[in-house]
Design an enzyme around this catalytic site. Sequence first.
Site, short mmCIF file in Angstrom:
data_model
loop_
_atom_site.label_atom_id
_atom_site.label_comp_id
_atom_site.label_asym_id
_atom_site.label_seq_id
_atom_site.Cartn_x
_atom_site.Cartn_y
_atom_site.Cartn_z
N GLY A 11 0.55 -1.37 -0.12
CA GLY A 11 0.22 -0.05 0.00
C GLY A 11 0.73 1.30 0.19
O GLY A 11 2.01 1.36 -0.15
N SER A 12 0.40 2.55 0.21
CA SER A 12 0.92 3.63 0.26
C SER A 12 2.07 3.77 1.22
O SER A 12 3.14 4.10 0.78
CB SER A 12 -0.02 4.95 0.43
OG SER A 12 -0.95 4.92 -0.57
N TRP A 13 1.73 3.45 2.64
CA TRP A 13 2.92 3.49 3.37
C TRP A 13 3.81 2.41 3.19
O TRP A 13 5.20 2.64 3.60
CB TRP A 13 2.26 3.71 4.63
CG TRP A 13 3.15 3.75 6.14
CD1 TRP A 13 3.01 3.23 7.27
CD2 TRP A 13 4.42 4.72 6.09
NE1 TRP A 13 3.99 3.68 7.98
CE2 TRP A 13 4.78 4.71 7.50
CE3 TRP A 13 5.03 5.48 5.04
CZ2 TRP A 13 5.76 5.43 7.75
CZ3 TRP A 13 6.06 6.39 5.51
CH2 TRP A 13 6.35 6.26 6.98
N GLY A 14 3.60 1.11 3.06
CA GLY A 14 4.58 0.04 2.86
C GLY A 14 5.21 0.67 1.64
O GLY A 14 6.65 0.17 1.70
N ARG A 34 -0.74 -9.23 -4.87
CA ARG A 34 -1.12 -9.57 -6.34
C ARG A 34 0.35 -9.48 -7.09
O ARG A 34 0.91 -8.55 -7.17
CB ARG A 34 -2.15 -8.59 -6.89
CG ARG A 34 -3.66 -8.85 -6.49
CD ARG A 34 -4.57 -7.82 -7.15
NE ARG A 34 -4.48 -6.41 -6.84
CZ ARG A 34 -4.23 -5.45 -7.83
NH1 ARG A 34 -3.78 -5.74 -8.95
NH2 ARG A 34 -3.90 -4.36 -7.49
N GLY A 137 3.76 7.91 14.07
CA GLY A 137 3.99 9.36 14.07
C GLY A 137 3.24 10.13 12.69
O GLY A 137 2.62 9.28 12.11
N LYS A 192 -5.97 8.26 17.06
CA LYS A 192 -6.12 9.66 16.05
C LYS A 192 -6.61 9.18 14.81
O LYS A 192 -7.27 10.23 14.31
CB LYS A 192 -4.49 10.02 15.69
CG LYS A 192 -3.87 9.04 14.94
CD LYS A 192 -3.78 9.22 13.40
CE LYS A 192 -2.95 8.07 12.77
NZ LYS A 192 -3.05 8.21 11.36
N ASP A 245 0.84 13.12 15.18
CA ASP A 245 0.06 12.12 14.52
C ASP A 245 -1.13 12.69 14.29
O ASP A 245 -1.81 12.81 13.16
CB ASP A 245 0.18 10.87 14.94
CG ASP A 245 0.04 9.84 13.57
OD1 ASP A 245 -0.11 10.11 12.67
OD2 ASP A 245 0.02 8.71 14.04
N ARG A 256 -6.47 9.81 4.94
CA ARG A 256 -7.57 8.82 4.42
C ARG A 256 -8.71 8.75 5.51
O ARG A 256 -9.80 8.80 4.92
CB ARG A 256 -7.18 7.37 4.03
CG ARG A 256 -6.75 6.46 5.26
CD ARG A 256 -6.20 5.52 4.67
NE ARG A 256 -4.92 5.47 3.73
CZ ARG A 256 -4.36 4.47 3.66
NH1 ARG A 256 -4.59 3.13 3.88
NH2 ARG A 256 -3.19 4.74 2.71
#
Length: 335
Positions: A11-14, A34, A137, A192, A245, A256
């Site tokens: 995903g985005s953070w990974g 995938r 964070g 948060k 955060d 998101r």
Amino acid sequence: MSGHVAVLGAGSWGTAFAKILADAGRDVTIWARRESVAEAIRSTRRNPDYLPELRLPERVTATGDAAKAISGAELVVLSVPSQTLRGNLAEWAVHLAPDATLVSLMKGIELGTTRRMSEVIVEAARVTPDRVVVVSGPNLAPEIAAEQPAATVVAGTDSRRTALVQSSIRTSYLRPYTNDDVIGCELGGAVKNVIALAYGIATAMGFGDNTRAMLMTRGLAETARLGVALGADPITFAGLAGMGDLVASCSSPLARNRTFGEHLGRGATLEQAQRATRQTAEGVKSALAVRDLARAHGVEMPITEQVERICHEGMNPRLAVDALMSRTAKPESYE
């Protein structure tokens, strides 16, 4: 440094975290659910689904085979939706190296068990708590991928492992700090998300800065109350994993949970908001788990309660606002 790093989750953070590790000098293998995504990363150095504008460093590769990614990895970074972690780890644990450090990027509380993510890792992977390190964070992935200056917290009970993770992600644009308060750092990251939903709802309803400042500060008070009840250091909530955060997740349109909350504030149902955002808003499910955790410890969390009612009981946001504002007057106490 010896040993490659596995990042489980594309995903985005990974994806951004894989770039950080590579820029800090580590060889990284991303596991993508995938194989087509893994192939795209290998052939184009880009993730077509998340941060497609980011060209990943040469040190990064990818695979659709989790066992291949994990085998021999010194650090195993977990970046999957929090509610799928236990099931995934049940399959992955057998491939872990005997002394591998497990790094959690996830910010949530498990439904049903009310376990923090580090607790889920300990149980599902059958490892000792000292082998788990938490990264938390203000970590908005697009900004970090663009190498905008940022800081984060690396929390764990084993100072050797936290120092290893710290050195593995220190770059010219990311400054990591270590902390031994795992409970506080994880709760700050989980709660948060719930408060950011409330912030997004209020923003979409047309409320101004007074309302939004109230939600952030009283939301932080809720987080700290729960944290102290669970044994966290209250000072943690004044730092990057707490206030830092929270501010980023509430104030940024990139966040998101805030965006998801805006859809709810405009009258969308949970299903409509999910379709519109097309990403996991951890706060939606965490609202249930955080509420249950608070009730189990006798902690009042009125904002969390109202977010849960909006998300899961179909409560009208305006009625939720009325419920918050009509509560009994009391001192502003942090004890």
